[in-house]
Motif scaffolding. Structure first.
Motif, PDB file in Angstrom:
ATOM      1  N   SER A 183       0.924  -1.170  -0.018  1.00 61.86           N
ATOM      2  CA  SER A 183      -0.065   0.043  -0.182  1.00 61.86           C
ATOM      3  C   SER A 183       0.671   1.382   0.206  1.00 61.86           C
ATOM      4  O   SER A 183       0.590   2.341   0.715  1.00 61.86           O
ATOM      5  CB  SER A 183      -0.870   0.013   1.349  1.00 61.86           C
ATOM      6  OG  SER A 183      -1.814  -1.031   1.189  1.00 61.86           O
ATOM      7  N   LYS A 198       2.545   4.667  -0.925  1.00 58.48           N
ATOM      8  CA  LYS A 198       1.964   5.905  -1.104  1.00 58.48           C
ATOM      9  C   LYS A 198       3.235   6.966  -1.118  1.00 58.48           C
ATOM     10  O   LYS A 198       3.918   7.177  -0.143  1.00 58.48           O
ATOM     11  CB  LYS A 198       0.696   6.387  -0.621  1.00 58.48           C
ATOM     12  CG  LYS A 198      -0.548   5.828  -0.828  1.00 58.48           C
ATOM     13  CD  LYS A 198      -1.576   6.185  -0.379  1.00 58.48           C
ATOM     14  CE  LYS A 198      -3.025   5.551  -0.524  1.00 58.48           C
ATOM     15  NZ  LYS A 198      -4.198   5.976   0.130  1.00 58.48           N
ATOM     16  N   LYS A 199       3.441   7.940  -2.119  1.00 57.48           N
ATOM     17  CA  LYS A 199       4.489   8.874  -2.174  1.00 57.48           C
ATOM     18  C   LYS A 199       3.961   9.873  -2.990  1.00 57.48           C
ATOM     19  O   LYS A 199       3.730   9.667  -4.295  1.00 57.48           O
ATOM     20  CB  LYS A 199       5.862   8.262  -2.726  1.00 57.48           C
ATOM     21  CG  LYS A 199       6.900   9.222  -2.537  1.00 57.48           C
ATOM     22  CD  LYS A 199       7.170   9.628  -0.937  1.00 57.48           C
ATOM     23  CE  LYS A 199       8.506  10.445  -0.863  1.00 57.48           C
ATOM     24  NZ  LYS A 199       8.720  10.892   0.557  1.00 57.48           N
ATOM     25  N   ALA A 200       4.135  11.018  -2.614  1.00 56.60           N
ATOM     26  CA  ALA A 200       3.878  12.330  -3.424  1.00 56.60           C
ATOM     27  C   ALA A 200       4.738  13.490  -3.262  1.00 56.60           C
ATOM     28  O   ALA A 200       5.430  13.594  -2.113  1.00 56.60           O
ATOM     29  CB  ALA A 200       2.226  12.653  -3.430  1.00 56.60           C
ATOM     30  N   VAL A 203       1.551  12.840  -7.583  1.00 59.60           N
ATOM     31  CA  VAL A 203       1.458  11.667  -6.955  1.00 59.60           C
ATOM     32  C   VAL A 203       2.355  10.482  -7.728  1.00 59.60           C
ATOM     33  O   VAL A 203       2.121  10.316  -9.017  1.00 59.60           O
ATOM     34  CB  VAL A 203      -0.008  10.940  -6.825  1.00 59.60           C
ATOM     35  CG1 VAL A 203      -0.054   9.378  -6.208  1.00 59.60           C
ATOM     36  CG2 VAL A 203      -1.025  12.037  -6.018  1.00 59.60           C
ATOM     37  N   TYR A 241       3.188   7.429  -6.267  1.00 55.55           N
ATOM     38  CA  TYR A 241       2.648   6.047  -6.154  1.00 55.55           C
ATOM     39  C   TYR A 241       1.351   6.436  -5.483  1.00 55.55           C
ATOM     40  O   TYR A 241       1.494   7.065  -4.171  1.00 55.55           O
ATOM     41  CB  TYR A 241       3.767   5.443  -4.901  1.00 55.55           C
ATOM     42  CG  TYR A 241       4.862   4.906  -5.951  1.00 55.55           C
ATOM     43  CD1 TYR A 241       4.691   3.789  -6.792  1.00 55.55           C
ATOM     44  CD2 TYR A 241       6.093   5.556  -5.845  1.00 55.55           C
ATOM     45  CE1 TYR A 241       5.893   3.493  -7.499  1.00 55.55           C
ATOM     46  CE2 TYR A 241       7.174   5.146  -6.511  1.00 55.55           C
ATOM     47  CZ  TYR A 241       7.222   4.010  -7.354  1.00 55.55           C
ATOM     48  OH  TYR A 241       8.320   3.836  -8.074  1.00 55.55           O
ATOM     49  N   GLY A 242       0.295   5.502  -5.587  1.00 47.77           N
ATOM     50  CA  GLY A 242      -0.915   5.914  -4.918  1.00 47.77           C
ATOM     51  C   GLY A 242      -1.444   4.566  -4.226  1.00 47.77           C
ATOM     52  O   GLY A 242      -2.580   4.311  -4.315  1.00 47.77           O
ATOM     53  N   GLY A 243      -0.898   3.621  -3.905  1.00 48.06           N
ATOM     54  CA  GLY A 243      -1.116   2.484  -3.350  1.00 48.06           C
ATOM     55  C   GLY A 243      -0.515   1.373  -3.698  1.00 48.06           C
ATOM     56  O   GLY A 243      -1.409   0.475  -4.457  1.00 48.06           O
ATOM     57  N   PRO A 261       8.156   6.622   2.906  1.00 46.93           N
ATOM     58  CA  PRO A 261       6.941   6.726   1.984  1.00 46.93           C
ATOM     59  C   PRO A 261       6.171   7.540   2.906  1.00 46.93           C
ATOM     60  O   PRO A 261       6.328   7.940   4.102  1.00 46.93           O
ATOM     61  CB  PRO A 261       6.431   5.274   2.012  1.00 46.93           C
ATOM     62  CG  PRO A 261       7.010   4.519   3.291  1.00 46.93           C
ATOM     63  CD  PRO A 261       8.407   5.318   3.419  1.00 46.93           C
ATOM     64  N   ASP A 262       5.064   8.035   2.204  1.00 50.38           N
ATOM     65  CA  ASP A 262       3.945   8.956   2.906  1.00 50.38           C
ATOM     66  C   ASP A 262       3.242   7.901   3.671  1.00 50.38           C
ATOM     67  O   ASP A 262       2.732   8.474   4.915  1.00 50.38           O
ATOM     68  CB  ASP A 262       3.276   9.816   1.646  1.00 50.38           C
ATOM     69  CG  ASP A 262       4.055  10.645   1.225  1.00 50.38           C
ATOM     70  OD1 ASP A 262       5.116  10.997   1.633  1.00 50.38           O
ATOM     71  OD2 ASP A 262       3.811  11.410   0.173  1.00 50.38           O
ATOM     72  N   SER A 263       2.979   6.899   3.188  1.00 52.28           N
ATOM     73  CA  SER A 263       2.153   5.783   3.864  1.00 52.28           C
ATOM     74  C   SER A 263       2.309   4.657   3.262  1.00 52.28           C
ATOM     75  O   SER A 263       2.782   4.502   2.301  1.00 52.28           O
ATOM     76  CB  SER A 263       0.721   6.136   3.801  1.00 52.28           C
ATOM     77  OG  SER A 263       0.119   6.011   2.535  1.00 52.28           O
ATOM     78  N   GLY A 264       2.084   3.624   4.041  1.00 54.23           N
ATOM     79  CA  GLY A 264       2.305   2.217   3.508  1.00 54.23           C
ATOM     80  C   GLY A 264       3.508   1.723   4.138  1.00 54.23           C
ATOM     81  O   GLY A 264       4.343   2.462   4.878  1.00 54.23           O
TER      82      GLY A 264
END
Length: 539
Positions: free
Chosen positions: A328, A330-332, A337, A339-341, A375-378
């Motif tokens: 999952s 996510k990186k922007a 964006v 990576y979105g998941g 990463p921003d998340s994941g």
């Protein structure tokens, strides 16, 4: 068109050419090859008239136009990348500037010299039109786009661009000039795969002559029709592409080696006879006859062989089955964006080639796997017993410049004995006194080899490689592919070198605006499945 006749050139005790001859004909596409220091750059300087031959003659027509791309750029700033490119267009660029000045003067309708200015304006406009001046900016913009610059980069101050992007602008300036002869020194060094493919097509269709040095064998195979090899004071010509040159050179080496061995055996036999019967009066005439025969024999020189480097990994520990788990992700960067998941599982022994256009997130993914960028998340997790090594271009800049090569290796592996480190340095092309070179004098290729030597010694079972072949010569690239081919660990890498992709990848992940897509096969299978050699190339 350009002729070297009996050219000799040396710098102090170093002799580059002895009685060397070559000819460059109109429209020819020539690859210039040879070991470092053989004299490839000197050939360019002699053609340009920047240096003169010690002996012999160099002939070129007076009206011949020559453009040269080198691996250096000026401290450009103050105008856009497009304006900087257009400025190199020679006469047509000068006419454009004059035309603009004349237009400004014509605005003063009452000027006493109005008729003269108007007449000059007509002359300049006619010549400007003949030279294609009105589509000059469009051609420059198309070349810059082909070399990968975005509309935003084309319109911004060139001083804000990085060194690599400035190099692309420098190349664009030469391509826009359209000289009779282009001299290109490693034009693909700072290009991505899409730009390399565009450049290949441009050079193949180019009506003028091209003489190029290049460490990308695919480019040489697709563009050049003749190879000029500089080595040992000689310039040899081989008709054909680079693969043909390699095959024919190997055949010639084998034949010469056989002739050399045969002659050595014959000479040894004659010398044994001379030594054995030298003191016997009854054999004096035969000894004298054979001695004269040996003296008159023209010696066959032993073949000059290209030294093949051999890199070897220390045995690495076995990792678990799951080496990298991306979940999952996510990186922007601002509104963009990347990576979105995104999910990815890298298993032991797999060799993933990460492909995508500029800005698709290739290096970002490698940095997140290496733990250099969060990463921003994941999550990005390494599996059990994974020992990772990461190679990126900035790591060459982190070498300690005032250390010698040996000191850098000693600092990296303080418990290793000196002999081991010298052997390691030798395997990567630093033999004898080379290990005492300070790092600040090393070329980009030498720094890259030193950084790779440290990685090889660390015996990782996961290697994350971002453009590892940049600045490496063809022989070193070949050795690196061979070494990584027998590597027992796992690879995740980005490369614009198709020989590297072809030789190593057994998985491909393509990053595109539509989202990441995995291809479970080799690079050649990816090409067959997509019908393109790079994500940015349209079918």
């Amino acid at each position: 068109m350009i002729t070297f006749a009996g050219v000799t050139k040396q710098y102090g005790p170093q002799v580059l050419f002895i009685d060397a001859s070559l000819r460059i004909d109109p429209g020819e596409k020539i690859g210039l090859v040879g070991p470092n220091g053989a004299g490839k750059t000197t050939v360019f300087r002699l053609i340009l008239g920047e240096e003169s031959a010690d002996e012999g003659a160099i002939e070129r027509p007076k009206r011949l136009t020559v453009g040269c791309f080198r691996q250096d750029v000026g401290d450009w700033k103050g105008r856009t990348a497009l304006a900087e490119t257009v400025s190199a267009a020679g006469e047509v660029a000068e006419l454009g500037q004059e035309l603009a000045g004349l237009e400004a003067r014509l605005e003063g309708v009452d000027a006493p010299d109005f008729d003269a200015v108007l007449e000059r304006y007509g002359e300049v406009q006619q010549r400007f039109t003949e030279l294609g001046g009105y589509d000059l900016e469009a051609r420059a913009a198309a070349i810059l786009a082909g070399l990968g610059l975005t509309n935003e980069q084309v319109g911004q101050d060139i001083g804000h661009l990085s060194g690599g992007w400035k190099m692309r602008v420098a190349l664009a300036k030469i391509l826009l000039q359209r000289p009779d002869v282009m001299l290109l020194d490693e034009p693909t060094n700072y290009l991505d795969l899409e730009s390399i493919l565009w450049l290949e097509a441009f050079l193949r269709d180019y009506p003028g002559a091209v003489v190029m040095t290049c460490h990308d064998r695919d480019v040489l195979n697709r563009v050049v029709t003749r190879i000029l090899e500089i080595d040992g004071g000689q310039i040899r010509s081989w008709s054909g592409d680079y693969d043909f040159y390699e095959r024919e050179r190997a055949i010639a080496e084998t034949r010469l080696a056989a002739e050399y061995e045969k002659q050595q055996a014959m000479l040894a036999k004659e010398l044994r006879f001379i030594e054995r019967f030298r003191a016997q009066p009854s054999k004096a005439s035969q000894v004298q006859s054979r001695a004269k025969k040996v003296d008159k024999i023209e010696r066959v020189e032993p073949p000059r062989r290209i030294v093949e480097r051999k890199f070897e990994f220390r045995a690495c520990a076995r990792a678990g089955d799951e080496v990298v788990k991306v979940r999952s992700l996510k990186k922007a960067y601002g509104p963009k964006v990347i990576y979105g998941g995104f999910d990815l599982l890298v298993r032991r022994g797999e060799r993933w080639a990460v492909m995508g256009e500029n800005g698709a997130g290739k290096s970002t993914l490698l940095k997140m796997i290496a733990g250099a960028t969060p990463p921003d998340s994941g999550s990005v997790d390494l599996g059990a017993n994974v020992a990772m090594a990461w190679f990126a271009q900035h790591q060459m800049e982190q070498l300690t410049s005032d250390r010698t090569i040996l000191e850098e290796l000693m600092a990296f592996a303080p418990v290793a004995n000196l002999g081991t480190l010298r052997n390691l340095a030798g395997a990567f092309g630093f033999s004898g006194d080379d290990v005492d070179k300070p790092i600040y004098v090393l070329s980009g290729g030498e720094k890259s080899r030193l950084a790779l030597a440290k990685i090889f010694y660390s015996a990782p079972n996961l290697m994350v490689l971002d453009e590892p072949t940049n600045h490496l010569d063809l022989a070193t690239k070949r050795a690196l592919v061979k070494a990584l081919g027998s590597y027992e660990g796992t690879l995740v890498f980005v490369s614009h070198d198709r020989a590297f992709l072809r030789g190593l990848a057994n998985r491909v992940i393509e990053l595109s605006p539509a989202g990441p897509r995995a291809y479970p096969g080799t690079y050649d299978e990816y090409v067959a499945a997509t019908g393109r050699e790079a994500p940015g190339m349209r079918v």
